[in-house]
Each structure stands twice: as structure tokens, then as C-alpha cells.
Design a protein around this motif. Structure first.
Motif, mmCIF file in Angstrom:
data_model
loop_
_atom_site.group_PDB
_atom_site.id
_atom_site.type_symbol
_atom_site.label_atom_id
_atom_site.label_comp_id
_atom_site.label_asym_id
_atom_site.label_seq_id
_atom_site.Cartn_x
_atom_site.Cartn_y
_atom_site.Cartn_z
ATOM 1 N N GLY A 220 17.900 -22.592 -10.336
ATOM 2 C CA GLY A 220 18.743 -23.526 -9.614
ATOM 3 C C GLY A 220 17.875 -24.619 -9.020
ATOM 4 O O GLY A 220 16.991 -25.161 -9.681
ATOM 5 N N ASN A 221 18.073 -24.919 -7.746
ATOM 6 C CA ASN A 221 17.248 -25.921 -7.070
ATOM 7 C C ASN A 221 16.099 -25.298 -6.284
ATOM 8 O O ASN A 221 15.436 -25.987 -5.504
ATOM 9 C CB ASN A 221 18.111 -26.773 -6.133
ATOM 10 N N TYR A 227 8.812 -21.919 -1.263
ATOM 11 C CA TYR A 227 10.181 -21.983 -0.765
ATOM 12 C C TYR A 227 10.706 -23.412 -0.807
ATOM 13 O O TYR A 227 10.081 -24.345 -0.298
ATOM 14 C CB TYR A 227 10.327 -21.472 0.674
ATOM 15 N N GLY A 228 11.860 -23.555 -1.407
ATOM 16 C CA GLY A 228 12.578 -24.820 -1.437
ATOM 17 C C GLY A 228 14.019 -24.540 -1.797
ATOM 18 O O GLY A 228 14.296 -23.693 -2.656
ATOM 19 N N ALA A 229 14.960 -25.202 -1.127
ATOM 20 C CA ALA A 229 16.375 -24.978 -1.396
ATOM 21 C C ALA A 229 17.177 -26.184 -0.944
ATOM 22 O O ALA A 229 16.731 -26.972 -0.109
ATOM 23 C CB ALA A 229 16.869 -23.718 -0.679
ATOM 24 N N LEU A 273 5.647 -14.318 5.745
ATOM 25 C CA LEU A 273 6.260 -15.559 5.281
ATOM 26 C C LEU A 273 5.356 -16.777 5.441
ATOM 27 O O LEU A 273 5.744 -17.882 5.049
ATOM 28 C CB LEU A 273 7.594 -15.786 6.003
ATOM 29 N N SER A 274 4.155 -16.593 5.984
ATOM 30 C CA SER A 274 3.181 -17.686 5.959
ATOM 31 C C SER A 274 2.531 -17.795 4.584
ATOM 32 O O SER A 274 1.807 -18.745 4.300
ATOM 33 C CB SER A 274 2.102 -17.479 7.022
ATOM 34 N N VAL A 275 2.812 -16.829 3.706
ATOM 35 C CA VAL A 275 2.273 -16.797 2.343
ATOM 36 C C VAL A 275 3.338 -17.312 1.375
ATOM 37 O O VAL A 275 4.488 -16.862 1.403
ATOM 38 C CB VAL A 275 1.850 -15.366 1.955
ATOM 39 N N GLU A 276 2.948 -18.247 0.515
ATOM 40 C CA GLU A 276 3.903 -18.862 -0.415
ATOM 41 C C GLU A 276 4.652 -17.830 -1.255
ATOM 42 O O GLU A 276 5.875 -17.896 -1.395
ATOM 43 C CB GLU A 276 3.172 -19.820 -1.360
ATOM 44 N N ALA A 277 3.910 -16.890 -1.835
ATOM 45 C CA ALA A 277 4.531 -15.919 -2.731
ATOM 46 C C ALA A 277 5.579 -15.077 -2.008
ATOM 47 O O ALA A 277 6.624 -14.736 -2.576
ATOM 48 C CB ALA A 277 3.462 -15.017 -3.350
ATOM 49 N N ASP A 278 5.311 -14.762 -0.743
ATOM 50 C CA ASP A 278 6.284 -13.973 0.015
ATOM 51 C C ASP A 278 7.507 -14.810 0.366
ATOM 52 O O ASP A 278 8.638 -14.295 0.385
ATOM 53 C CB ASP A 278 5.635 -13.418 1.288
ATOM 54 N N ARG A 279 7.319 -16.087 0.637
ATOM 55 C CA ARG A 279 8.476 -16.950 0.880
ATOM 56 C C ARG A 279 9.333 -17.035 -0.378
ATOM 57 O O ARG A 279 10.565 -17.044 -0.306
ATOM 58 C CB ARG A 279 8.031 -18.352 1.307
ATOM 59 N N TYR A 280 8.677 -17.088 -1.515
ATOM 60 C CA TYR A 280 9.423 -17.146 -2.767
ATOM 61 C C TYR A 280 10.183 -15.842 -3.001
ATOM 62 O O TYR A 280 11.358 -15.858 -3.383
ATOM 63 C CB TYR A 280 8.481 -17.422 -3.937
ATOM 64 N N ALA A 281 9.532 -14.728 -2.738
ATOM 65 C CA ALA A 281 10.194 -13.428 -2.946
ATOM 66 C C ALA A 281 11.415 -13.274 -2.042
ATOM 67 O O ALA A 281 12.408 -12.643 -2.424
ATOM 68 C CB ALA A 281 9.192 -12.298 -2.685
ATOM 69 N N ALA A 282 11.352 -13.874 -0.873
ATOM 70 C CA ALA A 282 12.455 -13.737 0.093
ATOM 71 C C ALA A 282 13.350 -14.967 0.127
ATOM 72 O O ALA A 282 14.112 -15.165 1.075
ATOM 73 C CB ALA A 282 11.878 -13.494 1.484
ATOM 74 N N ASP A 284 16.137 -15.993 -1.244
ATOM 75 C CA ASP A 284 17.592 -15.862 -1.061
ATOM 76 C C ASP A 284 17.932 -15.482 0.378
ATOM 77 O O ASP A 284 18.880 -16.017 0.969
ATOM 78 C CB ASP A 284 18.161 -14.829 -2.029
ATOM 79 N N ALA A 285 17.152 -14.570 0.945
ATOM 80 C CA ALA A 285 17.385 -14.164 2.332
ATOM 81 C C ALA A 285 17.098 -15.318 3.287
ATOM 82 O O ALA A 285 17.837 -15.533 4.266
ATOM 83 C CB ALA A 285 16.519 -12.954 2.676
ATOM 84 N N ILE A 286 16.034 -16.068 3.008
ATOM 85 C CA ILE A 286 15.701 -17.215 3.861
ATOM 86 C C ILE A 286 16.830 -18.238 3.828
ATOM 87 O O ILE A 286 17.260 -18.749 4.872
ATOM 88 C CB ILE A 286 14.380 -17.851 3.389
ATOM 89 N N THR A 287 17.325 -18.528 2.647
ATOM 90 C CA THR A 287 18.407 -19.506 2.512
ATOM 91 C C THR A 287 19.657 -19.039 3.247
ATOM 92 O O THR A 287 20.336 -19.836 3.911
ATOM 93 C CB THR A 287 18.713 -19.756 1.025
#
Length: 401
Positions: A220-221, A227-229, A273-282, A284-287
């Protein structure tokens, strides 16, 4: 800047559509005398959309600004001889003519041994391709779109054409540097398909697919690997938010007041969540956590909230909004108004390169055939010979207004 770095360099541009004309435009912006050679009947891409209400091509005017125009009967021996002599005199040729034996490099170098000749093609094996077909070949339309969709999604920007044009300009300038150093000419071939595949491979995407044996799923976007949404706002607009760096992520958390929620999420899922990969893994929850905050605010409120912060964001805009914003800024950016013959005033680009902080001004595209006589004179033909070539239909001139 009065003197541009390619002043004194002449290039014959026999290309059409996006890639070649982009290369010629870049060289013209840098000061080269770029002479576009087209059939007397007109450029093959001279009427491409978008067009004005009167049918004048805004596309053609944008891609051919700052060039000169010569029209020639390219099917006649006299016309081909004129072009061959022009190429030999100029010393640099840019073209994408398919299966034109008279433009073969071995033929042309008989007249100019140190010729710099760049041929743009679809594929390296000579088979045809355009941006949309190449994009399909490298897999991007099946990586683009909503995760729930299985329909290919083409993007509207001819990215591979534009990138090929920039590579072509770079190749010609590099070959010019080589000729200055060694006296040797160069024959360069540049395939649209190679540019696309090279770009995709250079970002590690081909290696990723090779190692995993599977295609990357649609995002998607979302921003892959970080992390980006996109978020809808209370007034029906939408914004794109990116937390690429730790600083950007923390700024987003601070502004939205979600630190406690994300700390709990980190403990629950064992993430940092200061780590890029963890932000990416999460992602959907972050959004899901952030969505209500954005949905409760208008675009104007978001602008006020984000002003002066490190949050990386932008509102989604239509091109009409972009054009209106440019008009409000009175031409102080990379887009500038020019007076284009046959169209009137129009917004067009100037070179994005700023020399000591200053843009160079854009110049209108030529009327087809406007420079035929001037170029022929500079090539050594006298007025009577030029008149004879025009009257016989070998050379064409712009219609008098």
C-alpha cells in the motif's frame, strides 16, 4: 550565471518521446547548442498530450525548451546528406532511430572519426520497449497498490524514461570529457530496459527476490523497512507521515502524545521502536494508534501542530493545487513562466541545478523549423543553396506568422 558550462558545444538531437528529448533538454539547460532535427511533416511526438484547447502540445514544449529546430526531408538523399554533414560538423549525435542504416555509427564516423554518438533503445538486443512495458518487466506494478489487490498498478510517471534521459546526458558529457583528453570519439548505447533493471538491482531488490525466491508483497502506501503511512484528516484531506530516522519518529510520538501507548506496545511485543525494522514490523499497530489523532484534526490544524518540529510529513495535493501554489510564489522556484510560441504563457521547468544558489532561467521551445536557415548558414551553405533546398522540399522552415 552568464556563461554556462557547455557553452560552445553543439549537439544534434534526433530523438523523440521522453528519454532522448530529456537528455537534449538537460544539455541545453547547461548551455549546449542543441539542434533538434525532425521531418518536415513535424516531430513524431509533436502532438502528444497534454495539449492546450487548440491542440498545441504542452508536453513537446516542456521537453524541448532551449533547443533549436531544423526540419528536413529525411527520406531524400539530399536531406540525409545535409544531416550527415551537420552531425559531422557538430561532433555529437543523440538519437533513438530504429533500423536507420544511414545513421549507423560506422557510416557516420567515416565523416567524423571522433564523433560522440549515443543511441537510445528499448532493450539491449534491439527489441522495442517503452516505459510502461519496461516497468511491467521489472515487477513494480505487482509490488504497487493495496495489499488486498491482485491487479497490476502502473504509476503515471515515466520514471525509466526520465532516468534514461539523465544517464544519456551524463554519458554524452563523459564522452566529451574523454574526447578532450584523448581525441577519441565514443559510440554509446543505452537501453531503457537496462536502466530500469539496473536501478531496481542497485537498491537490492533483485538480490532480495533471488535470496527469498518470492516476490515482495504489496505494501500500500507503507514505507518498506521503516515506518510511513497515509492518514485521512477531519476535513477530508490526507497526509503522508514518515518516521525514517529515530529523531523523526520521536518527534511524531511527542507531537501526537502517544509515548505511553507506544512504550506499552514495545513491552508487549518485545520491540524497540527507535529501530527502523521494529517500526516496520509494528506498522499496522502504529497506524491504528495514530489514526484517531489525525482523524480528529483538519489539515490546517496539522500544519500548526507540526510547525517547527522534526516531523516528516506532507499533505496530498492535486497538480492543480501545485500549480496554484507556484503562481502564488511568483516564480522563485524550479518552475518558471515562459512565453511559448503557439501557446502563450505557460509554466515549465528550469534546471534544478542551482549555481551558487541561483537557478538558470528557462527558455521556450522552438517552433518547428524555426532555425533551419540559421543552422544551414552556420554549416557553410550560402543563401542561394539554402533557397534551392527549401524550394525543392529538402529543408523546411517555420511558417511565417
Amino acid at each position: 550565471m552568464t556563461a554556462r558550462p557547455l557553452n560552445g558545444i553543439r549537439v544534434v538531437d534526433m530523438s523523440s518521446f521522453v528519454a532522448g528529448p530529456t537528455a537534449g533538454r538537460v544539455l541545453a539547460e547547461l548551455g549546449a547548442e542543441v539542434i533538434r532535427v525532425d521531418p518536415i511533416s513535424g516531430a513524431v511526438d509533436g502532438n502528444r498530450w497534454p495539449v492546450t484547447d487548440d491542440g498545441a502540445s504542452l508536453y513537446w514544449a516542456g521537453l524541448n525548451q532551449a533547443k533549436k529546430s531544423v526540419t528536413v526531408d529525411l527520406r531524400s538523399e539530399a536531406g540525409r546528406r545535409f544531416v550527415t554533414d551537420l552531425v559531422a560538423d557538430s561532433g555529437i549525435l543523440l538519437e533513438n532511430a530504429a533500423h536507420a542504416p544511414w545513421l549507423d555509427n560506422t557510416v557516420l564516423t567515416r565523416h567524423r572519426p571522433d564523433l560522440i554518438h549515443l543511441h537510445v533503445e528499448g532493450h539491449a538486443d534491439g527489441t522495442p520497449a517503452v516505459d510502461y512495458t519496461v516497468n511491467a518487466e521489472v515487477g513494480l506494478p505487482l509490488m504497487t497498490g493495496a495489499p488486498s489487490s491482485d491487479t497490476p498498478v502502473n504509476h503515471v510517471l515515466p520514471a525509466w524514461d526520465l532516468l534514461t534521459g539523465l544517464y544519456a546526458a551524463l554519458g554524452l558529457v563523459t564522452a566529451l570529457r574523454r574526447r578532450d583528453q584523448t581525441g577519441q570519439g565514443s559510440y554509446l548505447q543505452l537501453a531503457l530496459g537496462d536502466v530500469a533493471l539496473s536501478a531496481v538491482a542497485s537498491m537490492g531488490w533483485v538480490a532480495e527476490a533471488d535470496r527469498s525466491g518470492a516476490a515482495r508483497g504489496r505494501q500500500g502506501n507503507a514505507l518498506f523497512g521503516s515506518y510511513g503511512a497515509d492518514f485521512p484528516t477531519a476535513d477530508g484531506r490526507a497526509v503522508m507521515i514518515v518516521g525514517l530516522t529515530t529523531g523523526q519518529w520521536r518527534a511524531l510520538v511527542d507531537v501526537t502524545g502517544t509515548a505511553d501507548i507506544f512504550s506499552a506496545l514495545e513491552r508487549h511485543r518485545g520491540l524497540d521502536l527507535s529501530v527502523e525494522a521494529d517500526r516496520y514490523a509494528a506498522r499496522d499497530a502504529i497506524t491504528a494508534v495514530l489514526q484517531p489523532w489525525f482523524a480528529a484534526r483538519s489539515l490546517a490544524q496539522l500544519e500548526a501542530e507540526f510547525d517547527g518540529t522534526r516531523v516528516l510529513w506532507s499533505a496530498y495535493r492535486t497538480l492543480a493545487e501545485v500549480a496554484a501554489d507556484i503562481r502564488c510564489r511568483e516564480g522563485d522556484g524550479v518552475v518558471q513562466e515562459v512565453v511559448q510560441p503557439g501557446i502563450g504563457t505557460m509554466l515549465t521547468s528550469r534546471s534544478p541545478l542551482r549555481w551558487s544558489g541561483v537557478y538558470t532561467d528557462a527558455t521556450a521551445a522552438p517552433v518547428s523549423g524555426a532555425h533551419t536557415r540559421d543552422v544551414a548558414t552556420a554549416a557553410g551553405l550560402d543563401s542561394r543553396t539554402i533557397d534551392d533546398l527549401v524550394e525543392s522540399g529538402v529543408l523546411g522552415e517555420a511558417e511565417a506568422k
